[in-house]
Write a protein that holds these residues in place. Structure first.
Motif, PDB file in Angstrom:
ATOM      1  N   CYS A   1      17.551   5.995 -35.238  1.00 29.68           N
ATOM      2  CA  CYS A   1      18.518   6.609 -34.945  1.00 29.68           C
ATOM      3  C   CYS A   1      19.451   6.781 -36.092  1.00 29.68           C
ATOM      4  O   CYS A   1      19.913   7.721 -36.609  1.00 29.68           O
ATOM      5  CB  CYS A   1      19.355   6.306 -33.964  1.00 29.68           C
ATOM      6  SG  CYS A   1      18.903   6.963 -32.034  1.00 29.68           S
ATOM      7  N   GLU A   2      19.521   5.452 -36.715  1.00 28.55           N
ATOM      8  CA  GLU A   2      20.350   5.237 -37.921  1.00 28.55           C
ATOM      9  C   GLU A   2      19.554   5.766 -39.116  1.00 28.55           C
ATOM     10  O   GLU A   2      19.853   5.502 -40.343  1.00 28.55           O
ATOM     11  CB  GLU A   2      20.698   3.919 -38.066  1.00 28.55           C
ATOM     12  CG  GLU A   2      21.678   3.505 -37.162  1.00 28.55           C
ATOM     13  CD  GLU A   2      23.100   4.270 -37.062  1.00 28.55           C
ATOM     14  OE1 GLU A   2      23.542   4.131 -38.300  1.00 28.55           O
ATOM     15  OE2 GLU A   2      23.561   4.584 -36.083  1.00 28.55           O
ATOM     16  N   GLN A   3      18.360   6.218 -38.929  1.00 27.91           N
ATOM     17  CA  GLN A   3      17.342   6.494 -40.031  1.00 27.91           C
ATOM     18  C   GLN A   3      17.195   5.202 -41.173  1.00 27.91           C
ATOM     19  O   GLN A   3      16.996   5.573 -42.345  1.00 27.91           O
ATOM     20  CB  GLN A   3      17.759   7.682 -40.957  1.00 27.91           C
ATOM     21  CG  GLN A   3      17.603   8.934 -39.970  1.00 27.91           C
ATOM     22  CD  GLN A   3      18.153  10.005 -40.741  1.00 27.91           C
ATOM     23  OE1 GLN A   3      19.083  10.251 -41.393  1.00 27.91           O
ATOM     24  NE2 GLN A   3      17.094  10.988 -41.069  1.00 27.91           N
ATOM     25  N   LYS A   4      17.068   4.135 -40.553  1.00 27.69           N
ATOM     26  CA  LYS A   4      16.957   2.856 -41.373  1.00 27.69           C
ATOM     27  C   LYS A   4      15.408   2.560 -41.340  1.00 27.69           C
ATOM     28  O   LYS A   4      14.918   1.714 -42.295  1.00 27.69           O
ATOM     29  CB  LYS A   4      17.671   1.769 -40.681  1.00 27.69           C
ATOM     30  CG  LYS A   4      19.103   1.830 -41.240  1.00 27.69           C
ATOM     31  CD  LYS A   4      20.009   0.586 -40.751  1.00 27.69           C
ATOM     32  CE  LYS A   4      21.635   0.728 -41.173  1.00 27.69           C
ATOM     33  NZ  LYS A   4      22.424   0.067 -40.391  1.00 27.69           N
TER      34      LYS A   4
ATOM     35  N   TYR B   1      17.360   2.100 -32.101  1.00 24.74           N
ATOM     36  CA  TYR B   1      18.620   2.180 -32.942  1.00 24.74           C
ATOM     37  C   TYR B   1      18.406   2.227 -34.311  1.00 24.74           C
ATOM     38  O   TYR B   1      19.175   3.088 -34.876  1.00 24.74           O
ATOM     39  CB  TYR B   1      19.337   0.892 -32.728  1.00 24.74           C
ATOM     40  CG  TYR B   1      20.509   0.853 -33.496  1.00 24.74           C
ATOM     41  CD1 TYR B   1      21.649   1.709 -33.247  1.00 24.74           C
ATOM     42  CD2 TYR B   1      20.625  -0.084 -34.537  1.00 24.74           C
ATOM     43  CE1 TYR B   1      22.814   1.648 -34.333  1.00 24.74           C
ATOM     44  CE2 TYR B   1      21.779  -0.373 -35.457  1.00 24.74           C
ATOM     45  CZ  TYR B   1      22.893   0.552 -35.602  1.00 24.74           C
ATOM     46  OH  TYR B   1      23.884   0.541 -36.237  1.00 24.74           O
ATOM     47  N   LEU B   2      17.519   1.385 -34.807  1.00 21.88           N
ATOM     48  CA  LEU B   2      17.123   1.661 -36.342  1.00 21.88           C
ATOM     49  C   LEU B   2      16.704   2.987 -36.686  1.00 21.88           C
ATOM     50  O   LEU B   2      16.935   3.580 -37.806  1.00 21.88           O
ATOM     51  CB  LEU B   2      16.335   0.461 -36.916  1.00 21.88           C
ATOM     52  CG  LEU B   2      16.790  -0.873 -36.435  1.00 21.88           C
ATOM     53  CD1 LEU B   2      16.032  -2.107 -36.940  1.00 21.88           C
ATOM     54  CD2 LEU B   2      18.238  -1.246 -37.493  1.00 21.88           C
TER      55      LEU B   2
ATOM     56  N   LYS C   1      23.115   2.068 -29.873  1.00 22.34           N
ATOM     57  CA  LYS C   1      24.001   1.351 -30.774  1.00 22.34           C
ATOM     58  C   LYS C   1      24.633   0.237 -30.127  1.00 22.34           C
ATOM     59  O   LYS C   1      24.659  -0.853 -30.401  1.00 22.34           O
ATOM     60  CB  LYS C   1      25.019   2.028 -31.324  1.00 22.34           C
ATOM     61  CG  LYS C   1      25.786   1.693 -32.475  1.00 22.34           C
ATOM     62  CD  LYS C   1      26.712   2.490 -32.910  1.00 22.34           C
ATOM     63  CE  LYS C   1      27.381   1.859 -34.024  1.00 22.34           C
ATOM     64  NZ  LYS C   1      28.687   2.963 -34.662  1.00 22.34           N
TER      65      LYS C   1
ATOM     66  N   SER D   1      18.033  14.662 -39.238  1.00 26.37           N
ATOM     67  CA  SER D   1      18.803  13.326 -38.825  1.00 26.37           C
ATOM     68  C   SER D   1      19.221  13.813 -37.115  1.00 26.37           C
ATOM     69  O   SER D   1      19.297  15.069 -36.954  1.00 26.37           O
ATOM     70  CB  SER D   1      20.086  13.217 -39.437  1.00 26.37           C
ATOM     71  OG  SER D   1      21.043  14.432 -39.395  1.00 26.37           O
TER      72      SER D   1
ATOM     73  N   PRO E   1      21.524   7.644 -28.456  1.00 23.26           N
ATOM     74  CA  PRO E   1      21.766   7.121 -29.571  1.00 23.26           C
ATOM     75  C   PRO E   1      23.144   6.018 -29.530  1.00 23.26           C
ATOM     76  O   PRO E   1      23.260   5.053 -30.043  1.00 23.26           O
ATOM     77  CB  PRO E   1      22.185   8.235 -30.580  1.00 23.26           C
ATOM     78  CG  PRO E   1      21.360   9.288 -30.102  1.00 23.26           C
ATOM     79  CD  PRO E   1      21.568   9.360 -28.412  1.00 23.26           C
TER      80      PRO E   1
END
Lengths: 358, 358
Positions: free
Chosen positions: B336-339, B333-334, B311, B290, B307
């Motif tokens: 960075c958010e680990q989505k 963004y996704l 966002k 992360s 990051p």
């Protein structure tokens, strides 16, 4: 179903690294278009005898691999290498030119009156000439158009051949002023791993494709001298500025956005990360060897395009008394000729015309 | 000779890596301008206790080195670090803001009504806010201007701090709509190793400075995944396209050439060769760690700007239903958010809106 005689025929004029790659790419692409395109693609291959005595065309047609210029990539069976130039193009509706730019005039002369009048050409060739008498710029597309009397489109972009052959994602810019030809190029080239965008800027696209080799050399000089990230970014930007200004000397662009296309900034970035001209220039700056030596040591039978373009650009600018407005183009040429040291180019950045107060 | 009270005073609001560097640079620059500029430069330094128990301001003022954020570079004796924010700026004619963007609002609030009404500010801060109520973009220059009621210029470019400190050649772009302030900035900053160009585009320059951190992360993802030169060039170009399109959503630029300046393409190139955001993103793609972990492991007490900007940009675009037009900003963004996994960003390139037929 379209009859065989109506199916469009494609010829590739050239069979080096990029020529073999685009042949593979197009063969894959038209496999789904059997109605529209004759599946057999003829590829003109200037005959060479390899070290073991075999002929390059025979090796390509038997082993289905261009072991000299694109080893380890399978060439589909329907790509046929021919040593006879006129034979390879005589029935073609689409001629894709992808030979070193110094051979364009001679090749076109041989093809004069030998191509279908309804055909069109697409050039992937980077580089141009300066006419010795008029000192005007003469583009590959113009030579093809004038000599063969057919329209000529251009395609350039950040397309390192080896990666295209491996289907690594890339994009390219196509210059075309004819919607029907644009559509044909889209059909035979555009695909998920190779995206194209089309602009009515045939000439600008070609000029950028030539010039970027010179600025990629400047990036190589900078890296060879370990100039750092800030300076490297300035070299690319100021060099890109000179590219834009040079284009504007020669042609009016359809839109300034063309410079932000793959043929513009992206090709420059890719070529400055590790292309041949970049690597050669970097080695020159590191070792002080001449380009001749470097070409002999590192390039398997091929020569760098950048130095030749640098020379043409120098002559063009000198004839117009504009060398001072293009110090990087000027210095790149002088470094290639070993008339100044690579460090001069960096030292001159601080007085670049971009920084003159208006 | 100008009397002491007429000499312009400079304050640096911030003393991190870039703040310390610009303080050194300006101190060198004004040494030749003793008539026009008060030689003492006050530098606000948020107090920190170092591992050995000493105070950062005291170390800077006694050892003349910012051992935490810019070790091994001598800070001239006339740069004085002060822990008191208001004290450092109260007499200043020129306030140079160079703090992490998340502290701008709070810092400006503290400074409200505490600065000279005739002063002007120059922000070197990359990043911006999205107003939570209106979902409008709020720039650092706007916060400074509104809160302190003084004009604010911006300066961005391909300026890695360490190299500037070492006097490696670089250039930058200054946004200014006031000729007198432009001239002051030119006097205190422009020099042989640091060239500036001025445009009346304060906001575009700032927005580019923020956005490039996001696209540099995209380049990091691509390199972490070993995507190759062609794809890397496409990532930078398509990302740059999104940057330009985003700017145009927010502001009309004075000229499209602004994107070809140091604040535009050059800063993006430099940041994508080895900046912090690039390195962090590359490691994320290589290791699946992360960003939090990576920041802890690799960044000595500092956090990545990219990051946070990703966002804000995501929120801005989502609120306008425009995420599909900016797939790289969305995916950055996704990731960075680990989505989503970094590879999704590359997979989505082929369907980038740039390749939709018009």
């Amino acid at each position: 179903m379209t009859s065989a005689t109506q199916r469009k025929k494609i010829a590739i004029v050239g069979s080096g690294n990029w020529g073999s790659t685009i042949a593979i790419h197009i063969a894959d692409k038209i496999a789904d278009l059997k109605d529209e395109y004759e599946q057999k693609i003829l590829m003109w291959c200037k005959e060479e005898t390899l070290d073991d005595g075999s002929k390059l065309t025979e090796v390509i047609n038997e082993q289905h691999e261009n072991i000299k210029y694109l080893p380890h990539e399978r060439i589909p069976d329907n790509v046929i290498a021919l040593p006879d130039l006129c034979e390879s193009v005589k029935d073609a509706d689409i001629l894709i030119f992808v030979i070193p730019h110094q051979f364009v005039k001679k090749t076109c002369e041989e093809l004069k009156n030998k191509v279908k009048p309804s055909a069109f050409a697409l050039t992937l060739i980077k580089g141009f000439y300066i006419d010795e008498e008029t000192n005007d710029i003469l583009l590959v597309s113009q030579v093809i158009k004038k000599t063969l009397n057919i329209p000529c489109l251009s395609m350039m972009g950040a397309n390192i051949a080896r990666e295209v052959a491996e289907k690594v994602f890339c994009e390219a810019t196509v210059g075309s002023r004819d919607d029907k030809h644009s559509e044909t190029v889209r059909q035979i080239i555009d695909g998920p791993s190779f995206r194209i965008r089309i602009y009515p800027d045939v000439e600008i696209i070609e000029i950028l494709g030539g010039l970027k080799n010179v600025i990629a050399m400047c990036a190589g000089f900078a890296d060879g001298l370990k100039a750092g990230f800030n300076t490297r970014a300035a070299v690319l930007r100021l060099g890109f500025r000179e590219m834009v200004n040079f284009c504007r000397l020669v042609e009016k662009e359809s839109t300034a956005e063309i410079y932000l296309e793959s043929c513009g900034i992206a090709d420059l970035i890719a070529s400055s990360l590790g292309g041949r001209n970049y690597n050669g220039a970097k080695k020159l700056a590191e070792t002080n060897k001449s380009l001749k030596e470097i070409e002999k040591e590192d390039l398997n039978g091929q020569s760098l395009q950048g130095p030749g373009t640098a020379k043409e650009v120098y002559r063009f600018l000198q004839g117009r008394n504009l060398l001072d407005q293009f110090p990087m183009f000027r210095d790149a040429y002088l470094i290639c000729e070993q008339k100044i040291r690579p460090h001069c180019l960096l030292d001159n950045l601080t007085n670049h015309p971009e920084f003159q107060r208006k």
